[in-house]
Design an enzyme around this catalytic site. Structure first.
Site, PDB file in Angstrom:
ATOM      1  N   SER A 218       0.838  -1.198   0.000  1.00  0.00           N
ATOM      2  CA  SER A 218       0.000   0.000   0.000  1.00  0.00           C
ATOM      3  C   SER A 218       0.877   1.252   0.000  1.00  0.00           C
ATOM      4  O   SER A 218       1.684   1.443  -0.895  1.00  0.00           O
ATOM      5  CB  SER A 218      -0.944  -0.043   1.201  1.00  0.00           C
ATOM      6  OG  SER A 218      -1.937   0.958   1.106  1.00  0.00           O
ATOM      7  N   ASP A 353      -9.809  -4.055  -5.680  1.00  0.00           N
ATOM      8  CA  ASP A 353      -9.269  -3.069  -4.752  1.00  0.00           C
ATOM      9  C   ASP A 353      -9.911  -1.722  -5.077  1.00  0.00           C
ATOM     10  O   ASP A 353      -9.661  -1.139  -6.129  1.00  0.00           O
ATOM     11  CB  ASP A 353      -7.748  -2.999  -4.918  1.00  0.00           C
ATOM     12  CG  ASP A 353      -7.072  -2.159  -3.848  1.00  0.00           C
ATOM     13  OD1 ASP A 353      -7.713  -1.225  -3.334  1.00  0.00           O
ATOM     14  OD2 ASP A 353      -5.901  -2.434  -3.535  1.00  0.00           O
TER      15      ASP A 353
END
Length: 444
Positions: A218, A353
């Site tokens: 991330s 996502d």
């Protein structure tokens, strides 16, 4: 919401990093500090007593509390971040049975070396996960965890660290300063210094300095990519370095965003204003589906509706620094010598996502390939931002992400591959209904 005037205000509030202490090394893999005393488990004995651990935990608790109040001054009292915090709290409660078990391993396992100092700044610490049996130098993963540049912490990597250590890999989870304690330049500097420590000292813990793999997740994927490319630029231009890009066998980017002008900006705005995004979902869909990814338009759009653009620009050190911290742009502008130094790059992303869309990794992979770098895209069908990193490991059994990482690390080691294939599958840590509900509530 209390406005933030500029990145300089953040620097005035809390100290910035000092990178002037770096020095050129003729042999980057040599130890930068005296070799610690060894122990029967293949690495040095624990560096601190239980009393030291308690004292350090207290100091870190104070630090986190102080930073939390500093951050609240920037955010103000509003329903946007409060609703996001509530969702995160419920998410954590649902997964708490698994987190408690991982936490017990983190604090009480003799295979975990916590809070090893790698620099002079408050957050310059890293955790090491050491395999039980070390008969020969082990491959090493240097891991930079995520956390939206705001809530990152080295312990977030304990689940991945445990899984890989159980399969013969040493894992170093690198901590770094978060906003408002530091800005993106501080985070990249901290990560680079942590990587330097791993490269120069991991042999003392039973690691192979010639088999180091860099992993970021991330926000950590963005920070690690910035550190890697920045180091390649320095090395190709003959600048002083404390570690070499050539020591990194491969880079794995998990659910990352690599363009501040697009994917990263949308992710950060989502974290800071989820309630707004829910209320104005039509506008979000427009920006998500747009091929322009105009960061400036997106910033203005949210600013007009109450989310101060200064927060984002303060994290990224001002509008003028956006290009510098966009790996996509830096790669496009880099010389062929710089690109040639980069290791093989594997970008891993879930197709569902909704925090950082998988197109972020697709675009970055395309840019790398066009520049002449070795880049591969690995997509996980139906997986969200947290599925491949949290829910799947807590589910137990087969873990696609871990298996894919291991297949690359052990590609030339058939004996180790056979041992891993015969090893018992990890057990389930959380009931399926909790995982499914947490997946729906996750603010990420």
């Amino acid at each position: 919401m209390r406005p933030v005037s500029s990145a300089e205000e953040v620097g005035a509030l809390l100290s910035r990093s000092d990178s002037s202490g770096r020095r050129r090394r003729s042999s980057p893999v040599q130890s930068a500090s005296p070799r610690p005393a060894g122990c029967g488990c293949g690495g040095p004995r624990r560096q601190s007593s239980f009393r030291d651990d308690v004292g350090h935990a207290a100091s870190e608790t104070y630090l986190v509390t102080r930073l939390t109040f500093s951050l609240l001054q920037y955010l103000g009292l509003g329903y946007r971040w409060m609703s996001q915090l509530l969702a995160l709290t419920i998410y954590a409660i649902l997964l708490m049975p698994g987190f408690l078990q991982v936490g017990y391993y983190y604090f009480f396992s003799s295979q975990v070396r916590r809070s090893i100092v790698y620099g002079e700044q408050p957050r310059n610490r890293l955790d090491l996960y050491i395999p039980k049996d070390i008969n020969r130098p082990c491959p090493v993963v240097a891991f930079v965890t995520g956390g939206a540049w705001i809530i990152g912490y080295k312990a977030w990597g304990s689940l991945l660290g445990r899984r890989l250590a159980e399969r013969g890999i040493i894992v170093a989870c690198i901590d770094y300063r978060n906003f408002p304690q530091g800005t993106i330049g501080d985070m990249v500097s901290d990560a680079s210094q942590g990587i330097s420590y791993v490269c120069n000292n991991i042999a003392s813990y039973g690691g192979d300095p010639n088999r180091i793999y860099l992993v970021g997740q991330s926000a950590g994927a963005h920070i690690a990519a910035c550190a890697l490319i920045e180091q390649a630029v320095k090395e190709s231009s003959g600048q002083f370095i404390s570690w070499s890009v050539t020591q990194i066998k491969a880079y794995f980017g998990l659910s990352g965003g690599y363009s501040v002008f697009g994917h990263i900006g949308r992710f950060l705005w989502k974290i800071l204003s989820s309630a707004y995004l829910i209320k104005h979902w039509k506008h979000v869909i427009f920006f998500q589906s747009s091929n322009k990814y105009n960061m400036h338009s997106l910033v203005d759009h949210f600013h007009e509706r109450g989310l101060n653009r200064s927060i984002f620009f303060s994290i990224m050190e001002g509008e003028e620094s956006l290009s510098r911290y966009s790996p996509e742009i830096v790669v496009k502008q880099s010389s062929s010598q710089t690109i040639a130094l980069l290791p093989p790059i594997v970008l891993m992303h879930g197709t569902e996502d909704y925090s950082i869309p998988s197109s972020a990794s697709q675009t970055f992979a395309d840019v790398l390939q066009q520049a002449g770098a070795q880049a591969k895209l690995q997509l996980y069908e139906g997986k969200t931002h947290t599925d491949i990193f949290i829910q799947d490991p807590l589910r137990g059994g087969r873990d696609p992400l871990v298996e894919d990482v291991l297949s690359i690390i052990h590609v030339d080691d058939e004996i180790t591959q056979e041992k891993i294939a015969l090893a018992p599958a990890p057990r389930r840590l959380v009931f399926e209904w909790q995982l499914q509900l947490a997946r729906r509530i996750s603010p990420f």
